[in-house]
Scaffold this active site. Structure first.
Site, PDB file in Angstrom:
ATOM      1  N   GLY A  23      -4.238  45.117  37.665  1.00  0.00           N
ATOM      2  CA  GLY A  23      -3.981  43.719  37.334  1.00  0.00           C
ATOM      3  C   GLY A  23      -3.339  42.993  38.489  1.00  0.00           C
ATOM      4  O   GLY A  23      -3.470  43.384  39.652  1.00  0.00           O
ATOM      5  N   SER A  24      -2.596  41.961  38.175  1.00  0.00           N
ATOM      6  CA  SER A  24      -2.017  41.094  39.194  1.00  0.00           C
ATOM      7  C   SER A  24      -0.633  41.564  39.608  1.00  0.00           C
ATOM      8  O   SER A  24       0.024  42.350  38.909  1.00  0.00           O
ATOM      9  CB  SER A  24      -1.917  39.662  38.663  1.00  0.00           C
ATOM     10  OG  SER A  24      -0.968  39.599  37.605  1.00  0.00           O
ATOM     11  N   VAL A  25      -0.172  41.034  40.746  1.00  0.00           N
ATOM     12  CA  VAL A  25       1.189  41.309  41.193  1.00  0.00           C
ATOM     13  C   VAL A  25       2.190  40.786  40.169  1.00  0.00           C
ATOM     14  O   VAL A  25       3.199  41.433  39.868  1.00  0.00           O
ATOM     15  CB  VAL A  25       1.441  40.683  42.574  1.00  0.00           C
ATOM     16  CG1 VAL A  25       2.905  40.799  42.962  1.00  0.00           C
ATOM     17  CG2 VAL A  25       0.561  41.355  43.632  1.00  0.00           C
ATOM     18  N   GLY A  26       1.906  39.616  39.598  1.00  0.00           N
ATOM     19  CA  GLY A  26       2.799  39.046  38.591  1.00  0.00           C
ATOM     20  C   GLY A  26       2.942  39.947  37.379  1.00  0.00           C
ATOM     21  O   GLY A  26       4.043  40.136  36.860  1.00  0.00           O
ATOM     22  N   GLU A  47      -2.471  48.875  40.642  1.00  0.00           N
ATOM     23  CA  GLU A  47      -3.533  48.450  41.567  1.00  0.00           C
ATOM     24  C   GLU A  47      -3.624  46.950  41.404  1.00  0.00           C
ATOM     25  O   GLU A  47      -3.972  46.451  40.332  1.00  0.00           O
ATOM     26  CB  GLU A  47      -4.840  49.166  41.213  1.00  0.00           C
ATOM     27  CG  GLU A  47      -5.920  49.012  42.260  1.00  0.00           C
ATOM     28  CD  GLU A  47      -6.955  47.995  41.848  1.00  0.00           C
ATOM     29  OE1 GLU A  47      -6.777  46.817  42.241  1.00  0.00           O
ATOM     30  OE2 GLU A  47      -7.904  48.349  41.162  1.00  0.00           O
ATOM     31  N   CYS A  50     -11.846  43.983  42.238  1.00  0.00           N
ATOM     32  CA  CYS A  50     -10.669  44.175  43.083  1.00  0.00           C
ATOM     33  C   CYS A  50     -11.059  44.450  44.532  1.00  0.00           C
ATOM     34  O   CYS A  50     -10.243  44.271  45.432  1.00  0.00           O
ATOM     35  CB  CYS A  50      -9.807  45.309  42.546  1.00  0.00           C
ATOM     36  SG  CYS A  50     -10.724  46.800  42.147  1.00  0.00           S
TER      37      CYS A  50
END
Length: 509
Positions: free
Chosen positions: A221-224, A245, A282
């Site tokens: 998913g996202s960094v957030g 990831e 990704c």
């Protein structure tokens, strides 16, 4: 309880489901049940778990039509794409079946009692054992291969760890159907409920990683999202690992000889790579460094022609659509010019136009070095290969980096370029494209931050290592030892008294 909603991204249509978000009491039941099923998984042993993985793969394939029919209106992904992805999911389970039969993943080592330069040494035996129940956060862009029936689940089950999946809101019904397929395989082996379970809702996902039964978490998913999950983990009295990831630009470098030799071919492959699956991969290339001059001009023109005639891309949900449009606007405001963007009829769903943007060196706007998830590519024109050193150092590390070479370009300068790409990525692709991650023993799918937050891979045989911990037995009676550490067991490779001993029995494939 909140009812779970499913949305068709092709038209924005919303439907209520029979599912509800998981409350705290139900979550506690699920986590406690996962702890109990850990004993059953452990009792199966390596070969028993190999049989379970085989059964899950067969069950997924037997449910192929229902699973794809459920996923198509939830994701907007095409049937051929979903069909291929479901096959990939089955292949992942079968690969870990082979990992279990091989047995080398346990890293069995035996040091018999002996006199040493430091005095008498005890008998010490070591191998990797399961961590315990694992939380997996399903990915939006892979409803099968990186979600309930994905590689994280396959690796964790192979290790002997039950799995609790936080279903992604983009495909709750697909997640539910996938769990049913897995449960069918478990029942066929007289297994208990809860070997793989689901929770729904953002708060349930955060509560899951706080629960003391959970011993590791995995996210695509996202960094957030990773930061939010890590913050919840930090509330625990005992830390657990989060394997994330996350974000990746995946730069591609086209050297002058390659542009001159096969520019149109590269343009075709690059177009397919950054627009495939709506650019929601990704490993999608977000930056392409193309040389100035006639060869590069022809390549960019061929790429521009393909983009200009492309249709719209359906993005997975409204948040992804809105983030894509916002990131594209930020990049354009940074002075990056639009090279090609087709006119796409506006509709009720989450369809966007693919975009090709262009800028040049020297100078690289900082705005283009953040991932834009979706069908957007920035072409960066350079005049000399020497300019690439500074430019690539300005690009955040990625899962992948690619380089296309032409005749006579295997020089010291090329070696320096490859060394730079190697230091800043987890996989270097030569004369190819990063999309399409092979499921295999040698594969690595990770990279320096922010592409991942660990040194581990989420694809390939060694991804099982995330869900294992080392345990040593000292001067233990033989009957208490796992069979892999007993003297007369020779069916897996082991290191005995410092020497690697291969398996005596052939590995079944």
């Amino acid at each position: 309880m909140n009812v779970v909603i499913t949305v068709d991204p092709r038209n924005g249509g919303r439907r209520t489901t029979d599912l509800t978000e998981t409350d705290d009491s139900r979550l506690a039941e699920i986590a406690d049940q996962a702890s109990r099923t850990a004993r059953w998984l452990s009792g199966l042993g390596r070969l028993g778990r190999a049989g379970l993985l085989d059964a899950i793969a067969a069950s997924m394939e037997a449910c192929r039509s229902r699973l794809i029919g459920t996923a198509e209106p939830e994701t907007g992904l095409s049937r051929p794409r979903l069909d291929h992805e479901l096959t990939r999911a089955a292949v992942q389970f079968r690969m870990f079946r082979d990992v279990l039969h091989d047995g080398g993943y346990v890293e069995a080592a035996i040091d018999h009692a002996a006199d040493t330069p430091l005095g008498p040494g005890p008998d010490v035996r070591r191998m990797l054992v399961p961590l315990g129940p694992v939380a997996v956060f399903g990915a939006s862009n892979f409803p099968f291969a990186f979600s309930v029936a994905g590689g994280d689940t396959a690796a964790a089950l192979a290790a002997g760890c039950p799995v609790v999946v936080k279903a992604h809101p983009s495909h709750p019904l697909t997640s539910h159907a996938s769990v049913e397929a897995i449960e069918s395989a478990v029942r066929g082996m007289d297994g208990p409920d809860g070997v793989v379970a689901l929770v729904y809702g953002q708060q349930a996902g955060l509560a899951l990683v706080r629960h003391p039964a959970i011993r590791a978490a995995a996210l695509t998913g996202s960094v957030g999202a990773a930061r939010a999950i890590q913050a919840a983990i930090d509330e625990r009295p005992d830390p657990i690992p989060l394997y994330g990831e996350l974000s990746s630009l995946n730069p591609i470098v086209v050297l002058p000889g390659a542009a001159a030799d096969r520019g149109d071919q590269i343009a075709e492959g690059l177009f397919a790579s950054f627009t495939g699956s709506g650019g929601q991969l990704c490993t999608k290339p977000g930056l392409a460094f193309v040389p100035a001059g006639p060869g590069g001009d022809r390549l960019v023109e061929a790429l521009r022609t393909r983009v200009a005639s492309a249709g719209g891309a359906v993005l997975l949900n409204q948040n992804i659509r809105d983030a894509f449009l916002a990131r594209a606007a930020v990049i354009e405001r940074a002075g990056v010019r639009v090279s090609a963007r087709p006119q796409v009829p506006s509709g009720e769903g989450f369809t966007v136009a693919p975009a090709l943007l262009e800028t040049s060196l020297p100078g690289l706007p900082a705005e283009i070095t953040d991932e834009c998830f979706g069908p957007l590519l920035v072409v960066v024109r350079y005049r000399a290969v020497a300019e690439l050193d500074a430019a690539l150092r300005a690009v955040p590390p990625s899962l992948t980096a690619s380089v296309h070479t032409g005749p006579g370009e295997g020089t010291a300068g090329f070696r320096r370029l490859v060394d730079l790409l190697t230091a800043r990525s987890g996989r270097v692709v030569f004369d190819g494209y990063p999309t399409g991650v092979r499921v295999s023993w040698a594969q690595h799918h990770g990279g320096p931050w922010p592409s991942t937050n660990t040194v581990h891979t989420s694809v390939g045989a060694t991804s099982i290592r995330r869900f294992l911990r080392p345990l040593a037995w000292q001067d233990a009676p033989e009957w208490i030892l796992p069979e892999e550490l007993r003297d007369d067991f020779t069916n897996i490779p082991r290191r005995v008294d410092g020497r690697l001993e291969p398996a005596v029995q052939p590995v079944r494939r």
